[in-house]
Design a protein around this motif. Structure first.
Motif, short mmCIF file in Angstrom:
data_model
loop_
_atom_site.label_atom_id
_atom_site.label_comp_id
_atom_site.label_asym_id
_atom_site.label_seq_id
_atom_site.Cartn_x
_atom_site.Cartn_y
_atom_site.Cartn_z
N ASN A 43 0.63 -1.17 -0.11
CA ASN A 43 0.00 -0.25 -0.30
C ASN A 43 1.18 1.52 -0.39
OD1 ASN A 43 -1.65 2.54 -0.05
ND2 ASN A 43 -2.32 1.07 2.37
N ARG A 44 1.89 1.47 -1.15
CA ARG A 44 2.50 2.14 -1.63
C ARG A 44 1.97 4.40 -0.44
NH1 ARG A 44 7.90 1.15 -1.44
NH2 ARG A 44 7.72 -1.07 -3.11
N GLU A 45 0.39 4.64 -0.96
CA GLU A 45 -0.13 5.42 -0.98
C GLU A 45 -0.57 5.80 1.37
OE1 GLU A 45 -0.03 8.26 -2.86
OE2 GLU A 45 1.20 6.02 -4.25
N VAL A 46 -0.42 4.63 1.62
CA VAL A 46 -0.74 4.45 3.50
C VAL A 46 -0.27 5.79 3.59
CG1 VAL A 46 1.25 2.98 4.35
CG2 VAL A 46 -0.55 3.30 4.80
N ASN A 47 1.57 6.39 3.46
CA ASN A 47 1.35 8.44 4.27
C ASN A 47 0.82 8.98 3.46
OD1 ASN A 47 2.64 6.65 6.73
ND2 ASN A 47 4.50 6.60 4.84
N LYS A 48 -0.45 9.32 2.70
CA LYS A 48 -1.00 9.43 2.11
C LYS A 48 -2.22 9.79 2.17
CE LYS A 48 1.92 10.21 -1.43
NZ LYS A 48 1.84 10.19 -4.63
N GLY A 49 -2.64 8.51 3.16
CA GLY A 49 -4.64 8.44 3.74
C GLY A 49 -4.68 7.55 3.74
N PHE A 50 -5.53 7.32 4.93
CA PHE A 50 -5.23 5.55 4.84
C PHE A 50 -7.10 5.37 6.13
CE2 PHE A 50 -5.09 1.17 8.08
CZ PHE A 50 -5.75 0.75 6.60
N ALA A 51 -7.67 5.24 5.37
CA ALA A 51 -8.61 4.97 6.05
C ALA A 51 -9.54 3.32 6.51
CB ALA A 51 -10.55 5.36 5.43
N PRO A 52 -9.43 2.76 7.42
CA PRO A 52 -9.61 1.65 8.00
C PRO A 52 -10.76 1.14 7.34
CG PRO A 52 -8.11 2.70 9.52
CD PRO A 52 -8.35 3.62 8.43
N ASP A 53 -10.89 0.02 6.55
CA ASP A 53 -12.55 -0.75 6.73
C ASP A 53 -12.07 -1.32 8.42
OD1 ASP A 53 -14.25 -2.36 6.73
OD2 ASP A 53 -13.88 -1.94 4.48
#
Length: 452
Positions: free
Chosen positions: A170-180
């Motif tokens: 998940n290379r974009e995790v540090n740009k925003g992550f909304a956990p399901d």
């Protein structure tokens, strides 16, 4: 009532005592058990809701509902039998956001892995629960012959963990992550050594009962990181712990209550369950628990229904639930005129939408009490373009309407699995709430009040 004099307790000692209280209280059921232990030691008598109540002038009592909400009270020894009287109350809550284990607790995973089936309780900051060893705590209902009994359970060792997805996936995790929450937040409990039925077997082993005796449970994930009083300064500036919201206020209000209330009033301490999910349960602040208790105290003192209505009209509630301190990295999200900071004292909270119960009258009374006692206090209001939270004061007023003010200790990271507050604010809150209880407050409608 017997309790150590407030003036003999050092500021840091209060912070460490709060840390010990939090360590005893991994669930709302454990928090109420810890409160009961302290009240018993202070000479309070337990009055079950299902029993007949005998209440005397000068006596100290408490009752419990659902093992997760508690109300204690002290009847002033100088209360004249036929004279008008009133109540002075504080109310906090014992629950905190977490993940609750479902009745069917297990989920299969890839390979032979086993996961827990959980759902969110309250509005937590989800990402703070990742990659932490987790325990379990709550209550279990057990069959013993013809009886069904409640048992406290606290597993203080790591038995589960919610693993993050690797950054490579998940290379974009540090740009925003909304956990399901249904997918990302399932705790792992085994990679194959445990099979279906292992969760029940774990409970059976911990409680020392037979497998067929477990009927139901209210169990929650627990962050096992210990409470810490810490800081680089010679005197520790910070306290960090799970459940600061709202065990910090539950502790401070209890200490203020036990420090020596006025002997000319009925002093009341409330600690409710389910504030984090709306309070509209049989044991929440919006339940009949407070109204039932006050009515029964009034009746046990030989007073009439008219006396009770007069007493409530002359009473005041301090709703105690932690407040947002200005964030050192994000001061822009705080209102420019109301930015409480750590170790600055208790916070008076106000909102035009009435999600806080403070109004001009209740604010003036509480501020005057603090001024008289020489205790600092601060103010909080939401930015006008941001929706704020709510708490239990306005909800309890639906059942028992009286003057009320919302206050709290300033903290950072509210609803994270590990929160931070000022170590000095514990003692300051105790002093403010002790001053409220010690004041013989005379309220005249909404026109005037006198402090004695």
């Amino acid at each position: 009532m017997t309790h150590e004099p407030l003036k003999t307790i050092k500021t840091e000692d209060h912070a460490r005592a709060l840390a010990a209280f939090i360590a005893e209280s991994p669930s709302m059921f454990h928090a109420v058990a810890a409160l009961r232990t302290r009240l018993d030691a202070a000479g309070f008598s337990y009055l079950p809701e299902s029993a007949a109540w005998e209440v005397r002038t000068g006596g100290s009592y408490y009752t419990v509902r659902n093992d997760s909400s508690l109300i204690a009270w002290h009847v002033g020894s100088d209360l004249a039998p036929d004279a008008p009287y009133h109540f002075q109350l504080t109310a906090a809550h014992a629950d905190s956001p977490s993940f609750k284990v479902k009745a069917e607790p297990e989920l299969d995973g890839p390979g032979e892995s086993l996961r827990l089936n959980v759902e969110a309780y309250g509005g937590m900051i989800d990402y703070t629960w990742f990659d932490r060893p987790l325990g379990l705590a709550g209550r279990v209902l057990v069959r013993t012959g013809a009886r069904i009994e409640s048992r406290l359970l606290s597993i203080r060792r790591p038995v589960a963990l919610i693993p993050s997805l690797a950054i490579h996936m998940n290379r974009e995790v540090n740009k925003g992550f909304a956990p399901d929450r249904h997918v990302d937040l399932c705790p792992l409990i085994s990679t194959g050594a445990l099979k279906r039925g292992a969760f029940s077997a774990l409970i059976v082993k911990e409680l020392g009962v037979d497998s067929g005796e477990i009927l139901a449970h209210d169990l929650f994930l627990v962050n096992l990181q210990e409470p810490l009083v810490w800081g680089a300064a010679p005197e520790p500036e910070f306290i960090s712990a799970p459940h600061l919201d709202d065990l910090m206020c539950a502790y401070a209000a209890l200490e203020g209550f036990l420090a020596g209330p006025s002997e000319r009033t009925v002093s009341v301490y409330c600690c409710f369950d389910n504030e984090e999910v709306g309070s509209n349960t049989k044991q929440g602040a919006m339940s009949t628990l407070l109204s039932d208790t006050l009515a029964r105290v009034n009746g046990a003192l030989g007073r009439s229904a008219e006396d009770l209505r007069r007493a409530i009209a002359s009473s005041m509630l301090v709703s105690c639930d932690n407040a947002h301190a200005v964030h050192p990295n994000h001061p822009e999200v705080a209102d420019e005129g109301a930015r409480p900071h750590l170790n600055g004292g208790i916070v008076i909270k106000e909102a035009a939408n009435q999600h806080y119960c403070t109004d001009a009258f209740s604010r003036a009374v509480f501020a005057a009490i603090c001024d008289k006692a020489g205790v600092p206090y601060q103010s909080f209001a939401n930015r006008s373009d941001m929706a704020g939270g709510s708490t239990l004061g306005n909800l309890s007023n639906i059942q028992v309407s009286m003057h009320a003010v919302d206050v709290g200790c300033p903290q950072l990271a509210m609803h994270a699995s590990y929160e931070t507050a000022g170590a000095g604010d514990v003692a300051l809150a105790v002093r403010a709430l002790a001053a409220f209880y010690a004041t013989d407050l005379k309220i005249e409608g909404a026109d005037a009040a006198s402090l004695a």
